[in-house]
Design a protein around this motif. Structure first.
Motif, PDB file in Angstrom:
ATOM      1  N   ASP A 168      52.680  85.278  59.098  1.00 34.29           N
ATOM      2  CA  ASP A 168      53.818  85.706  58.292  1.00 34.29           C
ATOM      3  C   ASP A 168      54.565  86.844  58.975  1.00 34.29           C
ATOM      4  N   GLU A 169      53.844  87.778  59.560  1.00 39.41           N
ATOM      5  CA  GLU A 169      54.475  88.915  60.226  1.00 39.41           C
ATOM      6  C   GLU A 169      55.276  88.475  61.446  1.00 39.41           C
ATOM      7  N   GLU A 170      54.706  87.549  62.231  1.00 37.51           N
ATOM      8  CA  GLU A 170      55.371  87.127  63.468  1.00 37.51           C
ATOM      9  C   GLU A 170      56.421  86.050  63.216  1.00 37.51           C
ATOM     10  N   GLY A 171      56.089  85.058  62.408  1.00 35.75           N
ATOM     11  CA  GLY A 171      56.997  83.947  62.153  1.00 35.75           C
ATOM     12  C   GLY A 171      57.138  83.021  63.345  1.00 35.75           C
ATOM     13  N   CYS A 172      57.939  81.973  63.184  1.00 37.43           N
ATOM     14  CA  CYS A 172      58.237  81.045  64.267  1.00 37.43           C
ATOM     15  C   CYS A 172      59.429  81.556  65.086  1.00 37.43           C
ATOM     16  N   ASN A 222      46.125  79.227  54.001  1.00 34.34           N
ATOM     17  CA  ASN A 222      47.310  79.400  54.847  1.00 34.34           C
ATOM     18  C   ASN A 222      48.322  78.300  54.541  1.00 34.34           C
ATOM     19  N   ILE A 223      49.241  78.582  53.626  1.00 37.88           N
ATOM     20  CA  ILE A 223      50.221  77.564  53.232  1.00 37.88           C
ATOM     21  C   ILE A 223      51.084  77.143  54.414  1.00 37.88           C
ATOM     22  N   SER A 224      51.513  78.090  55.226  1.00 36.92           N
ATOM     23  CA  SER A 224      52.380  77.751  56.360  1.00 36.92           C
ATOM     24  C   SER A 224      51.700  76.762  57.291  1.00 36.92           C
ATOM     25  N   PHE A 225      50.441  77.003  57.601  1.00 34.04           N
ATOM     26  CA  PHE A 225      49.710  76.079  58.469  1.00 34.04           C
ATOM     27  C   PHE A 225      49.583  74.719  57.806  1.00 34.04           C
ATOM     28  N   ALA A 226      49.274  74.718  56.525  1.00 34.69           N
ATOM     29  CA  ALA A 226      49.023  73.463  55.810  1.00 34.69           C
ATOM     30  C   ALA A 226      50.198  72.506  55.885  1.00 34.69           C
ATOM     31  N   LEU A 227      51.407  73.042  55.986  1.00 35.04           N
ATOM     32  CA  LEU A 227      52.588  72.187  55.976  1.00 35.04           C
ATOM     33  C   LEU A 227      52.661  71.265  57.182  1.00 35.04           C
ATOM     34  N   TYR A 228      52.126  71.676  58.319  1.00 40.03           N
ATOM     35  CA  TYR A 228      52.203  70.820  59.505  1.00 40.03           C
ATOM     36  C   TYR A 228      51.389  69.530  59.325  1.00 40.03           C
ATOM     37  N   PRO A 229      50.107  69.603  58.994  1.00 40.19           N
ATOM     38  CA  PRO A 229      49.370  68.342  58.806  1.00 40.19           C
ATOM     39  C   PRO A 229      49.777  67.559  57.573  1.00 40.19           C
ATOM     40  N   VAL A 230      50.253  68.248  56.505  1.00 42.72           N
ATOM     41  CA  VAL A 230      50.611  67.510  55.304  1.00 42.72           C
ATOM     42  C   VAL A 230      51.852  66.648  55.538  1.00 42.72           C
ATOM     43  N   LYS A 257      56.865  81.760  56.575  1.00 39.99           N
ATOM     44  CA  LYS A 257      57.564  82.072  57.819  1.00 39.99           C
ATOM     45  C   LYS A 257      56.912  81.464  59.049  1.00 39.99           C
ATOM     46  N   ALA A 258      55.625  81.127  58.960  1.00 41.64           N
ATOM     47  CA  ALA A 258      54.949  80.513  60.100  1.00 41.64           C
ATOM     48  C   ALA A 258      55.120  79.001  60.126  1.00 41.64           C
ATOM     49  N   SER A 259      55.837  78.464  59.143  1.00 32.61           N
ATOM     50  CA  SER A 259      56.191  77.042  59.122  1.00 32.61           C
ATOM     51  C   SER A 259      57.618  76.903  59.636  1.00 32.61           C
ATOM     52  N   ALA A 260      57.794  76.086  60.658  1.00 28.71           N
ATOM     53  CA  ALA A 260      59.123  75.912  61.256  1.00 28.71           C
ATOM     54  C   ALA A 260      59.981  75.012  60.365  1.00 28.71           C
ATOM     55  N   GLU A 299      50.817  95.751  53.017  1.00 28.59           N
ATOM     56  CA  GLU A 299      49.465  96.006  53.495  1.00 28.59           C
ATOM     57  C   GLU A 299      48.405  95.127  52.834  1.00 28.59           C
ATOM     58  N   TRP A 300      48.540  94.884  51.544  1.00 26.77           N
ATOM     59  CA  TRP A 300      47.504  94.167  50.799  1.00 26.77           C
ATOM     60  C   TRP A 300      47.677  92.652  50.834  1.00 26.77           C
ATOM     61  N   GLY A 301      48.828  92.178  51.265  1.00 27.14           N
ATOM     62  CA  GLY A 301      49.021  90.742  51.415  1.00 27.14           C
ATOM     63  C   GLY A 301      49.382  89.985  50.156  1.00 27.14           C
ATOM     64  N   GLN A 302      49.343  90.655  49.000  1.00 23.64           N
ATOM     65  CA  GLN A 302      49.634  89.942  47.756  1.00 23.64           C
ATOM     66  C   GLN A 302      51.104  89.553  47.672  1.00 23.64           C
ATOM     67  N   GLU A 303      51.994  90.388  48.173  1.00 21.58           N
ATOM     68  CA  GLU A 303      53.421  90.066  48.101  1.00 21.58           C
ATOM     69  C   GLU A 303      53.759  88.835  48.928  1.00 21.58           C
ATOM     70  N   GLN A 304      52.976  88.553  49.971  1.00 27.73           N
ATOM     71  CA  GLN A 304      53.218  87.348  50.762  1.00 27.73           C
ATOM     72  C   GLN A 304      53.002  86.096  49.918  1.00 27.73           C
ATOM     73  N   LEU A 305      51.974  86.123  49.074  1.00 25.16           N
ATOM     74  CA  LEU A 305      51.711  84.961  48.220  1.00 25.16           C
ATOM     75  C   LEU A 305      52.894  84.683  47.289  1.00 25.16           C
ATOM     76  N   VAL A 306      53.484  85.753  46.735  1.00 25.23           N
ATOM     77  CA  VAL A 306      54.638  85.580  45.853  1.00 25.23           C
ATOM     78  C   VAL A 306      55.787  84.938  46.618  1.00 25.23           C
ATOM     79  N   ARG A 307      56.012  85.411  47.849  1.00 23.26           N
ATOM     80  CA  ARG A 307      57.105  84.850  48.653  1.00 23.26           C
ATOM     81  C   ARG A 307      56.807  83.418  49.091  1.00 23.26           C
ATOM     82  N   ASP A 308      55.574  83.175  49.519  1.00 24.89           N
ATOM     83  CA  ASP A 308      55.225  81.850  50.023  1.00 24.89           C
ATOM     84  C   ASP A 308      55.306  80.772  48.941  1.00 24.89           C
TER      85      ASP A 308
END
Length: 593
Positions: A63-67, A122-130, A262-265, A424-433
């Motif tokens: 999420d921090e780095e993105g594609c 990891n929702i972003s990763f999951a999107l590639y195989p799904v 963000k890690a899903s293109a 820092e805690w990563g919870q806000e990423q879940l809301v965004r994802d």
């Protein structure tokens, strides 16, 4: 953020004690000897390890780095290519695939649990195989034998990925107005030209080839949806011997900069006379695409469920460790300056709401997957019933799971307080994802229209009656079970409420063309809560006799009680909203908005 731990106990309980999955698998010839309890347990345990040890550690960094996109080339975040290689080496892309072409042929009931773990980690990763799995479904069902032999084995093994290219800048929900064209060639192929947007996994560095399934129209095709055809367009052409050939005229023009995942293109794809092959029949591309939609939409719903589970795990760990104030009943940990916030009723409300929605959702995803398996592997009248129930329940699963997914991640964030709002805690990423899950694969408003329009009004409630009949059959089977009466009686009341509301919507639709649309979202939520009540009643039926054996079972029963007492009463307000009709929505003049 808490380290992800797959809820294997809950999954095994549902599969084996609530739904008796191994008994179903034993009576379906295609699954006999393929899927059994021992195999299922081993598969779930292995995915739990992969999710926790490989996918979860790269979730936040991804999420921090993105594609990245540079001159048409897309690269995924650090660690993603290695994780994808590990995923493929484990054969996970072949789990539900057709054994004739290298798949494992496992049932969706098992696949639903596996998907939840991947999405929680990891929702972003999951999107590639799904997306690859969805492309494989459509190709397996509608492709020629030549196309299946050439592409499916490589796609199952993951060395070739898949992408579904539907949306265009001017055509989202209304695919009938797409402009991408396909021109027939003398060799039986087609030249595909046009632009597509919002293409998940349209380009990336995880696989050596990407197989696009593209909706397009022939120059002389009928207007509207009846003129859409489906084409297979590879990123790289494939030689006769199956090796990778020259680059096709398929290019990624850009990637989107998004709120989440963000890690899903998410790509804008350009087809400039690219070489493609027809999948299925001409002008029946939407029918071919909808072959995989029931699976894909349940899969998106499971993304919401997976995010909910991750949120719950994070919030519970935080609530046990964070000390603030004293319990209303007096100090619970007198040796400390304050008590853990888990002692406070409102924190428990937020945690139990998540727990109850996750448990009901996981059970319903398993229930829908059960009917998908019967629709795929069953025969005769049972197969027809399964197909109808899948059609009815798919929009509920997609929309309700994801609406409640956002609710659960926000509740988890609220448990964290200010710490839930910082990165820092990563919870806000879940809301965004999780937010995108309410939008893609058909917005939740469209799912609600599908449920009330195509799946209920269009057949005068016939599909609904199949579901209601299944619920009623369960109620009747427990009528003499006094221990279960606290769940069966309110379930019967809520089923009757849903029946009556459905009848009133059907009647209103005869007089008012706006009636179905005006009722749609509240009706879907009403349906969702009643379906969850059905699931929790079944869970309670399986758990109640064993409450003395293990605290797990008493936890299931107590969560069921919370759902019935604190969440299910929302059906009353939803029914009132449905009954309000369309007047208050349609009476306001446009200029007054």
């Amino acid at each position: 953020m808490a380290e992800y731990k797959a809820p294997l106990r809950e999954m095994n309980f549902l599969l084996h004690e609530v739904f008796a999955a191994d008994e179903l698998w034993a009576r379906l010839p295609a699954l006999e000897g393929v899927a059994d309890r021992e195999t299922a347990d081993a598969i779930l345990e292995e995915m739990a390890k992969l999710a926790a040890n490989t996918l979860d550690p790269i979730n936040r960094s991804g999420d921090e780095e993105g594609c990245h996109w540079e001159e048409g080339v897309v690269t995924t975040p650090k660690g993603f290519p290695e994780a994808y290689a590990t995923f493929c080496e484990g054969g996970w892309g072949a789990l539900l695939g057709n054994p004739e072409y290298g798949g494992m042929g496992m049932p969706k009931m098992l696949g639903a649990q596996v998907e939840e773990m991947i999405n929680s980690a990891n929702i972003s990763f999951a999107l590639y195989p799904v997306l690859t799995a969805g492309a494989c479904l459509a190709l397996d069902a509608h492709g020629s034998e030549e196309l299946k032999q050439r592409y499916l084995p490589k796609m199952y093994e993951g060395s070739w990925a898949g992408a579904m290219d539907l949306t265009e800048p001017h055509a989202g929900t209304d695919l009938g107005i797409i402009r991408t064209k396909a021109e027939p060639q003398e060799d039986g192929s087609y030249r595909v030209t046009g632009s597509k947007i919002f293409i998940t996994g349209g380009d990336h560095d995880l696989s050596e080839n990407i197989i696009h399934l593209v909706l397009a129209k022939l120059p002389d095709a009928p207007k509207g949806p009846k003129g859409i055809s489906l084409f297979l367009v590879p990123k790289f052409l494939v030689n006769e011997d199956g090796s990778i050939g020259e680059r096709n005229a398929v290019n990624c023009g850009s990637i989107e900069h998004k709120m989440g995942i963000k890690a899903s293109a998410t790509c804008a794809m350009n087809f400039d006379g690219a070489k493609g092959w027809l999948v299925g029949e001409l002008n029946k591309g939407l029918a071919a695409m909808f072959t995989m939609m029931n699976y894909e939409r349940l899969g998106v719903g499971i993304q919401g469920l997976g995010a909910s589970e991750r949120s719950y795990q994070n919030a519970v760990e935080y609530a046990r460790e964070r000390i603030q104030s004293r319990s209303p009943a007096g100090p619970q940990q007198a040796d400390k300056a304050a008590d853990p916030i888990l002692v406070h009723p409102d924190v428990r409300r937020m945690l139990l709401t998540q727990k109850a929605l996750i448990g009901g959702g996981r059970a319903l995803s398993t229930y829908v997957a059960q009917w998908l398996d019967i629709a795929k592997f069953g025969e005769g009248e049972e197969k027809k019933k399964a197909e109808a129930l899948v059609a009815l329940l798919t929009p509920v699963a997609k929309a309700f799971f994801t609406d409640k997914g956002l609710d659960c991640t926000v509740l988890g964030q609220q448990v964290f307080g200010g710490h839930g709002y910082i990165r820092e805690w990563g919870q806000e990423q879940l809301v965004r994802d999780v937010r995108i899950t309410q939008i893609y694969e058909g917005t939740n408003g469209i799912q609600a229209l599908d449920l009330i329009g195509r799946k209920t009004v269009a057949n005068n409630g016939a599909f609904f009656e199949l579901f209601a009949g299944d619920v009623q059959q369960f109620i009747d089977s427990q009528v003499d079970n006094e221990a279960l009466a606290e769940f069966i009686q309110p379930l019967a009341t809520e089923l009757q409420r849903l029946r009556e509301v459905t009848a009133r919507v059907l009647a209103a639709a005869q007089e008012d063309p706006h009636a179905p649309g005006a009722a749609s979202v509240e009706y879907l939520h009403l349906f969702g809560y009643v379906a969850y009540a059905f699931m929790w009643a079944r869970i309670a039926a399986a758990a109640l006799p064993k409450t003395g054996e293990d605290s797990f079972y008493s936890g299931q029963v107590k969560t069921a009680r919370f759902f019935f007492a604190r969440l299910l009463p929302q059906t009353k307000a939803l029914a009132d909203s449905v009954d309000a009709g369309s007047a208050t929505l349609m009476d306001l003049e446009e200029e007054l908005f």
